[in-house]
Design an enzyme around this catalytic site. Sequence first.
Site, mmCIF file in Angstrom:
data_model
loop_
_atom_site.group_PDB
_atom_site.id
_atom_site.type_symbol
_atom_site.label_atom_id
_atom_site.label_comp_id
_atom_site.label_asym_id
_atom_site.label_seq_id
_atom_site.Cartn_x
_atom_site.Cartn_y
_atom_site.Cartn_z
ATOM 1 N N GLY A 1 40.162 47.782 33.201
ATOM 2 C CA GLY A 1 40.342 49.155 33.684
ATOM 3 C C GLY A 1 41.428 49.241 34.744
ATOM 4 N N CYS B 1 32.340 47.627 50.582
ATOM 5 C CA CYS B 1 32.795 46.558 51.486
ATOM 6 C C CYS B 1 32.683 45.194 50.817
ATOM 7 C CB CYS B 1 32.017 46.575 52.792
ATOM 8 S SG CYS B 1 30.271 46.396 52.604
HETATM 9 N N1 PLP Z 1 37.498 52.514 37.525
HETATM 10 C C1 PLP Z 1 36.188 52.647 37.744
HETATM 11 C C2 PLP Z 1 35.612 54.016 37.908
HETATM 12 C C3 PLP Z 1 35.367 51.527 37.821
HETATM 13 O O1 PLP Z 1 34.070 51.672 38.045
HETATM 14 C C4 PLP Z 1 35.963 50.254 37.649
HETATM 15 C C5 PLP Z 1 35.151 49.029 37.775
HETATM 16 O O2 PLP Z 1 34.122 49.007 38.435
HETATM 17 C C6 PLP Z 1 37.340 50.170 37.424
HETATM 18 C C7 PLP Z 1 38.083 51.319 37.363
HETATM 19 C C8 PLP Z 1 38.027 48.850 37.238
HETATM 20 O O3 PLP Z 1 37.696 48.314 35.975
HETATM 21 P P1 PLP Z 1 37.931 46.754 35.685
HETATM 22 O O4 PLP Z 1 36.844 46.031 36.398
HETATM 23 O O5 PLP Z 1 37.823 46.625 34.212
HETATM 24 O O6 PLP Z 1 39.277 46.427 36.190
#
Ligand code: PLP
Length: 424
Positions: free
Chosen positions: A79, A332
């Site tokens: 993500g 944190c």
């Molecule tokens: N965006 C949101 C809303 C998330 O909850 C997360 C991960 O917790 C991410 C982005 C990042 O995803 P990744 O862990 O696959 O990099």
Amino acid sequence: MTNDKRLMTNTIYLDNNATTRVAPEVLEAMSPLLRDYYGNPSSMYSFGGQVARYVKTAREQVADLLGADPTEIIFTSCGSEGDNAAIRAALASQPNKRHIITTQVEHPAVLNLCKRLEKEGYRVTYLSVNGKGQLDLNELKASLSDDTALISVMVANNETGNLFPIERIGQIVKKRGILFHVDAVQAVGKVPLNMRESPVDFLVLSGHKLHAPKGIGALYVRKGVRFRPLIVGGHQERGRRAGTENVPSIVALGKAAELAKRHFGEENTRVRTLRDRLEQGLLSTIPHCQVNGHPALRLPNTTNIGFKYIEGEAILLSLDRYGICASSGSACTSDSLEPSHVLQAMGLPYSILHGSIRFSLSRYTTEAEVERVLEVMPPIVEKLRAISPFKGEEDETQGWLKAVSSQQLPVTQGESKKQLVAER
Ligand code: PLP
């Protein structure tokens, strides 16, 4: 039984917004690609072509879940990569515009990139939220300018599960020709998403939040939107993301997307009912606690509850002794007592900020697991409150500060995070 195995079988896993278990069907689907079909999908011979067909099917499965065309899907590593690629691409395509709009409650994948962009000369507006975690669309309208290149808003918040009004935001920004990126990492499979009828230009998802392995994600880029790759090199992903494809994980993501579509109804019925049972059970048996976020406009699997007068991490440590996994919803990373930026943005009182726990369920959560949490939580909270140095303080903030500055926090509280890690 080994210790690791015992931990696994005795675990009640209610931290599915952090990551999810790989679905057995997903593991089965990806295994042949690890074991037998190891060819490079770009190779000319049929051993490679066979692998390329698996990638094609996975792309169709992900596109189908999103109501998108397969050509609009780019496989990524996670993500965070998707968010970075989308935001950087949107800015690169409009070099004369230097303003970005986002929210105060985004994931660090977006927030920390925006902070970096500020150092690179961009102006960033961080929209505020109210006490229930909702945006004020008038604030959004007032912050738009001819210089605005992009708006980046998450579909669902990872800590509270709050949903943002993506369609309405889209209607506002599209009139001004502004590009629209959504981080849908927590939303995919839980809320309906149909890119054919959506104002969104870029959408990001991550495999490990929907029962695929870690290290795979996807980025949707609307057809016609200009895209400059973040990772440059070979011609993979039609020149939009270089690097030999992570085929087993791509196949896993495809299968996970297919399953997410199939189980969509269950997320919104059975999982929602279990979440509500957990939430109502806790609120009705434990005094001085409250749900953080909007009671209705949120993901069906998430509840974030503030327990006054105790530290969330002390609760986590106690839950861990019963094999129950949840999260303090805190961003944190050290054992400083810095609370979650999301709850802070909501302006919650000090005692709630520090005493909040997120439970996030999945389709694998059982009724028995929820009942077990309901059984162990009231005595945990009662015990921690009995030793809390600021219980019953009229002014909670003062009580908390006094406790921190005089180091009166019980061992289970001030030390909790370090201890939690050390005990593993
Ligand atoms: N965006 C949101 C809303 C998330 O909850 C997360 C991960 O917790 C991410 C982005 C990042 O995803 P990744 O862990 O696959 O990099």
